[in-house]
Write a protein that holds these residues in place. Structure first.
Motif, PDB file in Angstrom:
ATOM      1  N   GLU A 121     -10.023 -32.971  33.653  1.00 24.05           N
ATOM      2  CA  GLU A 121     -10.111 -33.411  35.153  1.00 24.05           C
ATOM      3  C   GLU A 121      -9.154 -34.417  35.276  1.00 24.05           C
ATOM      4  O   GLU A 121      -8.709 -35.318  34.193  1.00 24.05           O
ATOM      5  CB  GLU A 121     -11.588 -33.955  35.457  1.00 24.05           C
ATOM      6  N   VAL A 122      -8.744 -34.981  36.664  1.00 23.24           N
ATOM      7  CA  VAL A 122      -7.876 -35.852  36.709  1.00 23.24           C
ATOM      8  C   VAL A 122      -8.499 -37.283  36.468  1.00 23.24           C
ATOM      9  O   VAL A 122      -7.474 -37.996  35.827  1.00 23.24           O
ATOM     10  CB  VAL A 122      -7.618 -36.138  38.220  1.00 23.24           C
ATOM     11  N   GLY A 123      -9.663 -37.563  36.474  1.00 27.87           N
ATOM     12  CA  GLY A 123     -10.281 -38.866  36.268  1.00 27.87           C
ATOM     13  C   GLY A 123      -9.883 -39.875  37.252  1.00 27.87           C
ATOM     14  O   GLY A 123      -9.640 -39.613  38.414  1.00 27.87           O
ATOM     15  N   GLN A 124     -10.131 -41.154  36.951  1.00 25.83           N
ATOM     16  CA  GLN A 124      -9.994 -42.263  37.938  1.00 25.83           C
ATOM     17  C   GLN A 124      -8.397 -42.415  38.549  1.00 25.83           C
ATOM     18  O   GLN A 124      -7.476 -42.437  37.511  1.00 25.83           O
ATOM     19  CB  GLN A 124     -10.143 -43.399  37.106  1.00 25.83           C
ATOM     20  N   LEU A 125      -8.369 -42.111  39.656  1.00 25.05           N
ATOM     21  CA  LEU A 125      -6.981 -42.309  40.195  1.00 25.05           C
ATOM     22  C   LEU A 125      -6.387 -43.847  40.232  1.00 25.05           C
ATOM     23  O   LEU A 125      -7.388 -44.935  40.499  1.00 25.05           O
ATOM     24  CB  LEU A 125      -7.307 -41.818  41.834  1.00 25.05           C
ATOM     25  N   SER A 126      -5.039 -43.783  40.069  1.00 27.54           N
ATOM     26  CA  SER A 126      -4.376 -45.052  40.125  1.00 27.54           C
ATOM     27  C   SER A 126      -2.850 -44.745  40.689  1.00 27.54           C
ATOM     28  O   SER A 126      -2.452 -43.725  40.660  1.00 27.54           O
ATOM     29  CB  SER A 126      -4.506 -46.044  38.893  1.00 27.54           C
ATOM     30  N   TRP A 127      -2.103 -45.868  40.468  1.00 27.22           N
ATOM     31  CA  TRP A 127      -0.907 -45.775  40.925  1.00 27.22           C
ATOM     32  C   TRP A 127      -0.037 -45.992  39.504  1.00 27.22           C
ATOM     33  O   TRP A 127       1.385 -45.965  39.351  1.00 27.22           O
ATOM     34  CB  TRP A 127      -0.188 -47.103  41.677  1.00 27.22           C
TER      35      TRP A 127
END
Length: 852
Positions: A479-485
């Motif tokens: 899964e992508v998990g926690q999104l961030s830049w």
């Protein structure tokens, strides 16, 4: 706004009285515009300005009676990383601020009170700094201001959690009804006929073209129809077989009672973390909502008589969101509520408008699905549609808004119900580069889906297909998990997949690619006329090529394979055309229309075989070695050279193999009948395991980084409909010696004869290995802005972020000019040293691809 709401009943009464009249329509008009809101009146106005005064606008009820009348009227230029959308916004502000009133005497109610976007987290701060840099490049004066300055400009705003504000002093608001009235007045003054209380009941066609409309007041002959019917656009489109999957959703705002401390000159404040925008209204405040958990409205059909209408608010669902929004202006809680309004706004699956000629029907244009920003983009949309109709092609990049990007399955009730709610809910969420839709997933699956899932694939949506984006290890969640830049937990997985393709052999499932068979006695001559390259040559050859507009600008980027005599490959006179997933309906319509337009060549037909053939790509320096273990066919360079296409066997299956690459390595694309795909996959995996070749499963993250290191193009991402073949660096595909030439050849030769180009697509890479580029980063040469990054990824082989940028200069852009400059890229307000190149930074001599 409150006064506008109170006038709704009066308008509705007037509508009932006027409905008894019997409108008289002309027997013909050159263009019929359907819909009298801000979009329809804008289209009519701009057609008239361009001299097409034989235009008829039909409104089913009264002008502005759909959604325009209850719009909040924000006129905001800040906020988009789309050059097209930003252009629309700038143009709208110019029109509203002076042009329309000067022309018509009708005020639009434009008030340049200013606009402030609040950043209340580090991620929002990153996003808005990136957007600000791009917007400044587009000519918008965005200023980053302190929380104290925010409070000075809007004293009731709570700022204890605000990190910064992004302020545009001359943005503001308009009165939507007055703006539409000004547009309609300007259209009428130039000869456009506007008729209310007339409903469209059908569109007349002949040979795939619009010939007229049927209405409740009779038939009208015409050459063009513009569907600007707002939330009714989908239903009108269905009458003609045109796919317009926009869907109405509940949209809310609250108007407070009068508040003595409110000043009407205060700016509009937008706070995405509280899901709200706030502005003065009627002596109090308007508090608007874009709640993260939204609700679709009337999925079955929008009532035809819903005019100046309201929806009963869902108080229970909205209470938590309203409470959070009011927390941004705490004094409003005690002010009293004049109105809690709920009205429908229509949203599209990807939050982009639907603008342009439909792929199903020539002369049928769509201008709908504005996602609650119709007021601030309506003038630009109308100008673009008018220009497209009059001139025969758009003069802005329309790749992201073209109706052909959307698919019929997206019009199903189940899809619209779920995706519209998610689309509205995403408006104020942080727009992370890796955010994936959550709703209506697994609509389309590759035959290999279960096999890839068992390998740890983390899937992403690709035009409705589930495609492996990257592969998790046994110890990781897929899964992508926690999104961030910044870097995600899967960054190392991505790097490993990238390296495996560069050093060994990789398997990439690309079954989502658009695949078409073009067959018949005239197929070769037809495709040779359309394509820049010569494609009707030796059988068993794959050719990379483009399709151009007559004016030399790009329409499509694809490969065409002339198939051999084997039965699987369609026999003599058969060609396989492969395009990206996003270009599916666009390319299909181009081919279908070309067959009609070039009927003098003889018979040809096109068949969509996308779902019938899986596509398994084997790429990397050991791909030939692995493929040789799986087939009885000779894979030697002499028997299977670069650009060859052969029917081969793998296991008990026969398939089409082409030697081509999109990653810059020795590689093959295998087109396998869907029923045999799992068998072929299992055979390849087993052969790799038996001979310890270390076959790596590679996802789209690595595909993107590999192709951008090599500088390979992707239409709709780093190429668009405004680029010419030469500017895109694709002149090598042009064969000027073909007997019939190619569409756009004259324009290409003319540009070639004009001398060195001053606009060219360059590869740009950062010297610092830490920053990440995604899209929209501003590019500098010697301290001067020369472009922005259209598409980017991380070049794991190059050691830093890499992308493609269309660069413009006042002098010829040559290798010497590039080498003599100092290059930088702005990322969130900080400039990083960079390098630029016309040639691929990875393997510029193509030695890896040749792999002799």
């Amino acid at each position: 706004m409150a006064a506008m709401l109170s006038r709704a009943a009066a308008r509705a009464g007037a509508r009932r009285l006027s409905a008894t009249a019997h409108p008289v329509l002309p027997s013909s008009a050159r263009v019929v515009v359907v819909g009298g809101g801000i979009i329809g009146t804008s289209v009519a106005y701009h057609l008239a300005k361009m001299g097409w005064t034989d235009t008829l606008l039909l409104e089913r009820d009264q002008l502005s009676s759909g959604t325009t009348w209850h719009a909040a009227g924000l006129m905001v230029t800040f906020g988009s990383l789309s050059e097209t959308s930003t252009h629309f916004r700038k143009y709208a502000k110019q029109l509203y601020s002076s042009v329309l009133e000067n022309e018509t005497g009708q005020s639009t109610g434009f008030m340049p009170c200013g606009f402030i976007e609040l950043a209340t987290s580090r991620d929002y701060l990153e996003e808005f700094r990136r957007v600000s840099a791009f917007n400044r490049k587009c000519g918008i004066d965005v200023q980053e201001i302190s929380p104290d300055e925010v409070r000075r400009l809007f004293p009731l705003c709570r700022t204890d959690d605000v990190l910064a504000g992004f302020y545009v002093a001359d943005d503001g608001r308009v009165n939507p009804v007055d703006a539409a009235a000004a547009l309609s007045k300007g259209a009428r003054a130039r000869g456009v006929r506007i008729v209310e209380n007339v409903r469209l009941t059908g569109v007349k066609t002949q040979d795939g073209r619009v010939t007229g409309v049927r209405t409740s007041a009779g038939d009208v002959s015409c050459e063009f129809v513009v569907n600007a019917a707002g939330m009714w656009a989908r239903q009108l489109g269905e009458l003609s077989g045109v796919c317009i999957p926009n869907q109405a959703a509940e949209h809310y705002y609250l108007v407070t009672d009068r508040m003595e401390q409110v000043d009407a000159s205060w700016p509009v404040v937008e706070d995405p973390s509280s899901h709200t925008y706030i502005r003065p209204e009627g002596g109090g405040l308007m508090v608007g909502l874009f709640e993260p958990d939204a609700a679709a409205w009337k999925v079955d059909s929008i009532p035809p008589d819903f005019s100046f209408g309201e929806i009963e608010p869902d108080w229970e669902r909205m209470a938590p969101f309203l409470e959070k929004a009011l927390g941004r202006v705490p004094t409003a809680v005690d002010a009293g509520m004049k109105k809690f309004f709920c009205g429908p706004e229509s949203f599209t699956p990807d939050l982009a408008p639907i603008v342009g000629e439909s792929p199903e029907l020539r002369g049928y244009f769509v201008a709908a699905g504005l996602n609650s920003i119709g007021i601030l983009t309506g003038p630009g949309v109308g100008r673009t549609v008018a220009h497209w109709i009059v001139d025969g092609q758009p003069d802005v990049d329309v790749t992201a808004i073209h109706p052909a990007r959307l698919q019929p399955y997206q019009s199903t009730p189940a899809y619209r119900r779920a995706r519209a709610a998610e689309s509205l809910g995403n408006v104020y969420k942080c727009h992370y580069p890796h955010r994936e839709p959550r709703s209506v997933r697994h609509v389309r699956r590759s035959p290999l889906h279960e096999r890839l899932a068992a390998r740890g694939a983390c899937f992403r949506e690709v035009s409705g297909w589930e495609a492996a984006d990257w592969y998790a290890t046994a110890a990781q969640p897929a899964e992508v998990g926690q999104l961030s830049w910044g870097r995600h937990h899967w960054f190392d997985n991505w790097a490993a997949e990238h390296a495996a393709c560069r050093r060994g052999v990789a398997l990439i499932d690309m079954s989502f690619m658009s695949k078409f068979l073009v067959q018949g006695p005239a197929a070769g001559r037809l495709l040779d006329r359309l394509a820049t390259a010569k494609v009707d040559g030796e059988q068993g050859t794959i050719t990379y090529t483009q399709l151009l507009h007559e004016r030399g600008t790009l329409l499509a980027d694809l490969t065409i394979t002339k198939l051999g005599p084997a039965p699987l490959l369609g026999g003599e006179g058969s060609f396989l055309v492969v395009a990206t997933d996003t270009a599916h309906r666009h390319v299909l319509s181009l081919l279908q229309r070309a067959i009609v337009d070039h009927s003098r060549f003889g018979f040809a037909c096109v068949t969509d075989v996308t779902g019938g053939w899986a596509q398994i790509n084997l790429q990397g320096p050991r791909s030939r070695e692995l493929l040789a273990l799986c087939t009885s066919a000779s894979m030697s360079d002499a028997d299977f050279p670069f650009r060859a296409a052969r029917q081969i066997d793998i296991g008990c299956a026969t398939l089409l193999a082409t030697r081509i690459t999109y990653v810059g390595e020795l590689g093959y694309e295998l087109f396998v009948p869907a029923e045999s795909a799992v068998h072929v996959y299992d055979t390849i995996v087993a052969a790799s395991a038996e001979h310890n070749l270390g076959l790596a499963h590679v996802g789209l993250k690595a595909l993107g980084s590999l192709r951008l290191e090599k500088g390979y193009r992707d239409y709709g991402h780093d190429l668009d409909n405004l680029d010419t073949l030469l500017e895109a660096g694709l002149g090598f595909t042009a064969d000027y010696s073909k007997p019939d030439g190619f569409v756009g050849m004259e324009a290409t030769l003319a540009q070639k004869g004009d001398g060195p180009l001053r606009r060219r697509l360059l590869q740009v890479a950062l010297n610092d290995p830490d920053p990440l580029m995604y899209h929209g980063e501003v590019v500098y040469r010697n301290g001067i802005i020369v472009g922005d990054v259209r598409a980017a990824s991380y070049g794991h082989t190059l050691g830093g972020a890499v992308g493609l940028s269309m660069v413009e200069a006042d002098e010829p852009i040559t290798s010497k000019w590039i080498a003599s400059g100092t290059w930088e890229v702005d990322i969130a307000g900080r400039r990083y040293p960079a390098r630029a190149s016309l040639r691929p930074m990875y393997d510029p001599k193509n030695e890896k691809i040749k792999a002799i």
